[in-house]
Design a protein around this motif. Structure first.
Motif, mmCIF file in Angstrom:
data_model
loop_
_atom_site.group_PDB
_atom_site.id
_atom_site.type_symbol
_atom_site.label_atom_id
_atom_site.label_comp_id
_atom_site.label_asym_id
_atom_site.label_seq_id
_atom_site.Cartn_x
_atom_site.Cartn_y
_atom_site.Cartn_z
ATOM 1 N N VAL A 24 33.496 28.967 51.600
ATOM 2 C CA VAL A 24 33.230 28.924 50.074
ATOM 3 C C VAL A 24 31.766 27.912 49.844
ATOM 4 O O VAL A 24 31.832 26.816 50.350
ATOM 5 N N TYR A 25 31.061 28.480 49.217
ATOM 6 C CA TYR A 25 29.769 27.365 48.800
ATOM 7 C C TYR A 25 29.409 27.292 47.330
ATOM 8 O O TYR A 25 28.883 26.361 47.040
ATOM 9 N N THR A 26 30.197 28.095 46.581
ATOM 10 C CA THR A 26 30.199 27.880 44.973
ATOM 11 C C THR A 26 31.330 28.250 44.726
ATOM 12 O O THR A 26 31.988 29.314 44.942
ATOM 13 N N PHE A 27 31.800 27.458 43.774
ATOM 14 C CA PHE A 27 33.191 27.737 42.923
ATOM 15 C C PHE A 27 33.399 27.106 41.710
ATOM 16 O O PHE A 27 33.029 25.816 41.628
ATOM 17 N N ASN A 28 33.906 27.729 40.733
ATOM 18 C CA ASN A 28 34.256 27.046 39.472
ATOM 19 C C ASN A 28 33.031 26.473 38.923
ATOM 20 O O ASN A 28 32.988 25.045 38.549
ATOM 21 N N ASN A 29 31.782 26.918 39.047
ATOM 22 C CA ASN A 29 30.555 26.462 38.343
ATOM 23 C C ASN A 29 30.039 24.957 39.105
ATOM 24 O O ASN A 29 29.465 24.256 38.596
ATOM 25 N N SER A 55 31.910 45.846 39.697
ATOM 26 C CA SER A 55 33.088 45.507 40.298
ATOM 27 C C SER A 55 33.376 43.923 40.613
ATOM 28 O O SER A 55 32.671 43.414 40.361
ATOM 29 N N ASN A 56 34.616 43.823 40.661
ATOM 30 C CA ASN A 56 34.784 42.077 40.624
ATOM 31 C C ASN A 56 34.583 41.621 41.876
ATOM 32 O O ASN A 56 34.602 40.310 42.115
ATOM 33 N N ASN A 64 27.985 39.553 36.903
ATOM 34 C CA ASN A 64 28.659 39.105 35.850
ATOM 35 C C ASN A 64 29.499 37.701 35.927
ATOM 36 O O ASN A 64 29.882 37.525 37.179
ATOM 37 N N ASN A 65 29.606 36.940 35.010
ATOM 38 C CA ASN A 65 30.201 35.740 35.282
ATOM 39 C C ASN A 65 31.775 35.982 35.786
ATOM 40 O O ASN A 65 32.422 37.086 35.435
ATOM 41 N N GLY A 66 32.001 35.233 36.800
ATOM 42 C CA GLY A 66 33.387 35.113 37.432
ATOM 43 C C GLY A 66 33.712 36.032 38.470
ATOM 44 O O GLY A 66 34.574 36.504 38.924
ATOM 45 N N GLN A 67 32.498 36.573 38.906
ATOM 46 C CA GLN A 67 32.777 37.702 40.256
ATOM 47 C C GLN A 67 32.864 37.033 41.258
ATOM 48 O O GLN A 67 32.481 35.540 41.473
ATOM 49 N N ASN A 71 29.218 31.148 37.339
ATOM 50 C CA ASN A 71 30.494 30.925 38.134
ATOM 51 C C ASN A 71 31.057 31.875 39.067
ATOM 52 O O ASN A 71 32.149 32.583 39.029
ATOM 53 N N ILE A 72 29.921 32.264 39.960
ATOM 54 C CA ILE A 72 30.212 33.189 41.242
ATOM 55 C C ILE A 72 30.982 32.360 42.201
ATOM 56 O O ILE A 72 30.679 31.240 42.589
ATOM 57 N N SER A 73 32.165 32.962 42.676
ATOM 58 C CA SER A 73 33.001 32.501 43.946
ATOM 59 C C SER A 73 32.240 33.030 45.140
ATOM 60 O O SER A 73 32.294 34.226 45.322
#
Length: 401
Positions: free
Chosen positions: A370-375, A93-94, A111-114, A137-139
């Motif tokens: 948010v604590y991680t975003f866009n690498n 799931s995303n 996965n990348n981008g989840q 790259n997890i948001s």
């Protein structure tokens, strides 16, 4: 007389057309079964799943994910959830919803981008955990950081309310003869002096512990180093209670009389001060009960040691100590419903905004979580704690346009 044939026609109402916002995004939401020790909560209830499905979203929940909170797979399925049998299926799931932070095995499935919403539990994490989220790259949104429209921390507050109420009820259990206690009733009845309760800490946990104690008729003394907090709590409760700053002599005097002590100091993400020494514990009543709610930050009592739900207490100097870190998990169904009530509107808002990125741009409350975003690691507190580069989220968002 000849009857005329009359034709009767019925006018049926049209089906209601629900508004679909032009940027609306459909979410795929995955809920794995919690694998952390003693974690019984689940992030969404069946009713919340039904609401999300009715708004066009898909929910994939691992088999028995809600069992520890007495939500059956059948209840989820009836509300439109897809029951899956492995974590690997859930992590396709995303959007991943968890209570505890992902374990190493779960991180490897991401996965990348989840997108991820869960607790962060900074005191138990390593730098490698955040590096993995950044690399993939997890948001990521943290329960401890998400604020509401009043600039408060709704997840932290609701769990603190539960811990405050529940801690007093736990203490009542261990005063009873059934649990080898003194055989006292928490509170008071006509003709008898009420039980003495000491609460250390005038935060949310302390406030709700006080409310419960006063509601049962106990005699109460509240301690905190902040006069402002003591005054605010008195105003919130609308009841005259005895208060004091944390002066050792005054605290010891109250501890000697106490039947119950609720320790609920908080100092951000640092270790709480040890305000009750072992020597003070030796002078307490035999059979007194200590609930150290601050144990996840080291504990307020020098004699405190971490315990579990299976073996929750130990006896030190004839004083019963209850030092379970995750009290809210003891009432997992209530806690799950409380969390679900906060998570569900967040998910609906993200979908209505058109996705995580636009939601972060437009929703200041959500952006705070948010604590991680866009690498990038975008939380300054975590950056200092784990010696990682910090990137201002507003600048990261601007670069991502």
């Amino acid at each position: 007389m000849k009857k005329e044939n009359t034709k009767v026609s019925f006018v049926l109402p049209k089906e209601e057309m629900l508004e679909v916002k032009p940027n609306h995004q459909t979410l795929e939401i995955g809920i794995p079964k919690e694998s952390s020790f003693q974690e019984n909560r689940v992030s969404l209830t069946p009713d919340s799943v039904g609401l999300l499905v009715a708004n066009g979203h898909s929910v994939f929940i691992q088999k028995d994910a809600g069992a520890a909170s007495n939500f059956s797979d059948n209840e989820y399925a009836e509300k439109g959830a897809h029951i899956v049998y492995t974590k690997k299926e859930v992590f396709q799931s995303n959007f991943i919803l968890k209570i505890e932070p992902p374990t190493e095995d779960e991180l490897s499935l991401m996965n990348n981008g989840q997108q991820l919403i869960s607790a962060v539990q900074m005191s138990t994490q390593s730098r490698g955990y955040f590096e993995s989220l950044v690399r993939k790259n997890i948001s990521s949104f943290g329960f401890e950081f998400i604020k509401d429209e009043h600039d408060k921390l709704p997840f932290v507050r609701i769990m603190s309310e539960i811990a405050g109420n529940t801690s007093m009820l736990i203490a009542a259990e261990y005063l009873s003869t059934v649990n080898n206690g003194k055989g006292l009733m928490l509170g008071g009845i006509s003709g008898l002096i009420p039980t003495n309760v000491v609460v250390i800490g005038a935060g949310t946990v302390g406030e709700y512990a006080c409310r419960t104690a006063l509601g049962l008729g106990a005699s109460l003394v509240l301690f905190d180093d902040s006069i402002t907090k003591l005054r605010r709590l008195q105003n919130n409760i609308h009841s005259p209670i005895s208060t004091s700053t944390l002066q050792p002599k005054a605290l010891l005097k109250s501890l000697r009389r106490a039947d119950i002590v609720i320790a609920a100091l908080r100092t951000g993400n640092e270790r709480v001060p040890t305000v009750v020494s072992e020597e003070m514990v030796k002078q307490m009543k035999s059979g007194a009960v200590v609930i150290d709610v601050s144990i996840d930050q080291g504990g307020c009592f020098e004699t405190s040691e971490v315990t579990s739900h299976k073996n929750p207490t130990f006896n030190r100097h004839e004083v019963i100590h209850y030092c379970v870190p995750n009290i809210a998990s003891r009432v997992s169904r209530t806690a799950s419903m409380a969390i679900s009530n906060i998570v569900t509107p967040i998910l609906l808002n993200i979908a209505d905004y058109g996705g995580v990125e636009e939601a972060i741009r437009r929703d200041r409350s959500l952006r705070s979580g948010v604590y991680t975003f866009n690498n990038r690691l975008t939380n300054e507190l975590l950056s200092k704690q784990f010696d990682m580069p910090f990137f201002d989220l507003d600048l990261v968002m601007r670069d991502n346009i």
